[in-house]
Design a protein around this motif. Structure first.
Motif, mmCIF file in Angstrom:
data_model
loop_
_atom_site.group_PDB
_atom_site.id
_atom_site.type_symbol
_atom_site.label_atom_id
_atom_site.label_comp_id
_atom_site.label_asym_id
_atom_site.label_seq_id
_atom_site.Cartn_x
_atom_site.Cartn_y
_atom_site.Cartn_z
ATOM 1 N N THR A 105 6.907 3.910 0.484
ATOM 2 C CA THR A 105 7.322 3.234 -0.744
ATOM 3 C C THR A 105 8.535 2.354 -0.481
ATOM 4 O OG1 THR A 105 6.496 5.103 -2.049
ATOM 5 C CG2 THR A 105 7.975 3.570 -3.165
ATOM 6 N N TYR B 277 4.128 5.406 -5.114
ATOM 7 C CA TYR B 277 3.624 4.442 -4.134
ATOM 8 C C TYR B 277 2.528 3.569 -4.749
ATOM 9 C CZ TYR B 277 1.690 2.516 0.161
ATOM 10 O OH TYR B 277 1.246 1.656 1.118
ATOM 11 N N CYS C 212 3.949 0.888 -7.155
ATOM 12 C CA CYS C 212 4.582 -0.244 -6.457
ATOM 13 C C CYS C 212 3.537 -1.129 -5.788
ATOM 14 C CB CYS C 212 5.577 0.274 -5.420
ATOM 15 S SG CYS C 212 7.079 1.024 -6.111
ATOM 16 N N ARG D 63 10.662 4.372 -9.457
ATOM 17 C CA ARG D 63 11.132 5.595 -8.820
ATOM 18 C C ARG D 63 11.876 6.494 -9.806
ATOM 19 N NH1 ARG D 63 12.607 5.252 -2.479
ATOM 20 N NH2 ARG D 63 10.451 5.747 -1.985
#
Length: 459
Positions: free
Chosen positions: A144, A201, A204, A164
């Motif tokens: 990430t 992850y 993103c 996050r």
């Protein structure tokens, strides 16, 4: 400069959300877990988390170097160069992390880690499941970080930080539900951490696809970019998380070896609370590092110098005020926070608080070099100083107990303050005295400027 300030403001706001999330995660997980788990089981959780947390703090060495190179290309080269580099950069991150994870999965079944950690409450099977799940989530988190590099050059770094932050909030809620309502142990909590790391992850990756900079997970064909120079630079960057592991997880393991698992819980909770004195620092470290990578021309030096001094002044005073508050109310907060199940050691608390303030001073100053691949003196220095700190723990701990362990934490942070300020002053052309005097001044001007900038953004 106004555009930079605007991005710093957005990044700081997103970092604040991420910071609050991480702080809640660090602080709330202690009472959540201690309310159900015993102090010894919590100590064993800290021990098996030590190695995975190191990798979570790491970036496979080359990820930070690659992020800085990607930022340089975005500011000095064309879009094709950025796309090609990012594709191969994310692919190599996947390959490396998969290889490391495979090695550790084999090792966890071949090596007597259960005996090495001196665990008594967790069975070998539970330890293996928890260890592999925690390590897997760390590897996903590192990948990430590679995606955040892409968001950085697309001026969407703040969105990545918010993703996050959202993942951290969800982890806290899920852990509370697991532990309170299902009496889950370390293995189940570790698996849940892996699930949310995968979600972060994926979020993103989808965002990058929307802005036409999708990552590549695995490359079958040959690579056109020469990434080996970045790997060599990355090996030096690996010294930074290695040094942090000496200072954090290494000290945790040393405490367990010298004073026992109950002492690990005492030392870990004291250190977690004292580190909140510099939590505000995180609001500015990542945005400043991101901007430093985009300001690598000679004509950018004056603006970068001004930006560093202003942010250093703000973070120093914020940490100083927070430290004073913890001196006055830390004992009461600690006893309430731990349900009174862990004894409050005032001398240990004050020593660790001093270490936290010192760490805040050098970390903000280090962002300029760490954000532009000019990191060499800092990473080597921190590695050496942290090794000295751990070595001193084995000398001081048996005689002074937890207070000796706390003194060992102070040593590398004090040395890093000296090294970082000296090396950064030479890079940005200011004297050490000027920097110290500048950050000692109350940040009145910066507070007024921030209020005006917020007003312009809101109204």
């Amino acid at each position: 400069m106004r555009a930079v300030s605007g991005r710093i403001l957005k990044g700081s706001g997103a970092s604040a959300m991420s910071l609050v999330a991480r702080t809640f995660e660090q602080l709330l997980l202690v009472p959540i877990l201690l309310a159900v788990w015993s102090v010894d089981l919590y100590g064993e959780w800290l021990l098996i988390s030590a190695v995975p947390i190191y990798f979570a703090m790491s970036d496979l060495g080359f990820l930070q170097a690659g992020s800085n190179e990607l930022a340089r290309r975005a500011s000095q080269e064309d879009e094709t160069s950025v796309r090609v580099f990012f594709r191969e950069y994310t692919s190599l991150a996947t390959v490396w992390s998969s290889g490391i994870l495979g090695v550790f999965i084999i090792a966890v079944f071949l090596l007597p880690l259960h005996d090495w950690f001196n665990l008594s409450l967790l069975s070998p099977e539970q330890m293996r499941i928890a260890f592999v799940a925690l390590l897997s989530s760390s590897m996903v988190s590192m990948n990430t970080n590679a995606l955040l590099a892409g968001l950085r050059v697309r001026k969407l770094f703040h969105i990545g930080l918010m993703i996050r932050a959202g993942g951290a909030y969800l982890r806290i809620l899920a852990t509370f539900i697991q532990v309170y309502f299902f009496a889950s142990g370390p293995a189940e909590v570790a698996i849940q951490n892996l699930f949310f790391a995968i979600l972060e992850y994926a979020a993103c990756a989808l965002l990058l696809k929307r802005v036409d900079l999708a990552p590549t997970f695995w490359m079958v064909s040959g690579r056109s970019e020469k990434l080996w120079p970045l790997l060599l630079i990355g090996l030096e960057y690996m010294l930074m998380p290695l040094a942090y592991s000496f200072s954090m997880q290494g000290m945790t393991v040393a405490t367990g070896a010298i004073l026992g698992t109950a002492a690990v819980a005492i030392f870990g909770t004291h250190r977690t609370l004292t580190r909140t004195a510099t939590t505000a620092l995180q609001m500015f470290v990542q945005p400043l590092r991101a901007e430093a990578g985009l300001m690598q021309r000679n004509e950018d030096v004056p603006a970068l110098r001004e930006l560093l001094i202003r942010l250093s002044r703000v973070t120093f005073w914020m940490s100083l005020i927070a430290a004073i508050g913890l001196v006055l109310f830390g004992g009461a907060i600690f006893r309430y926070w731990t349900h009174g199940r862990i004894a409050f050691e005032s001398s240990v608390f004050l020593l660790l608080l001093l270490a936290s303030v010192l760490e805040g001073i050098w970390r903000i100053a280090a962002t300029v070099r760490l954000g532009s691949n000019k990191h060499r003196p800092l990473v080597w220095g921190f590695a050496a100083f942290s090794a000295v700190g751990v070595a001193s723990a084995f000398l001081l701990g048996p005689h002074w107990g937890l207070a000796g362990m706390a003194v060992a934490v102070i040593i590398p942070n004090l040395a890093m303050c000296v090294l970082t300020i000296i090396t950064t002053s030479s890079l940005l052309d200011f004297s050490v005295g000027y920097y110290l005097v500048s950050i000692a001044k109350p940040p009145i001007f910066e507070a007024k400027s921030l209020l005006l900038l917020i007003q312009r953004k809101v109204f």
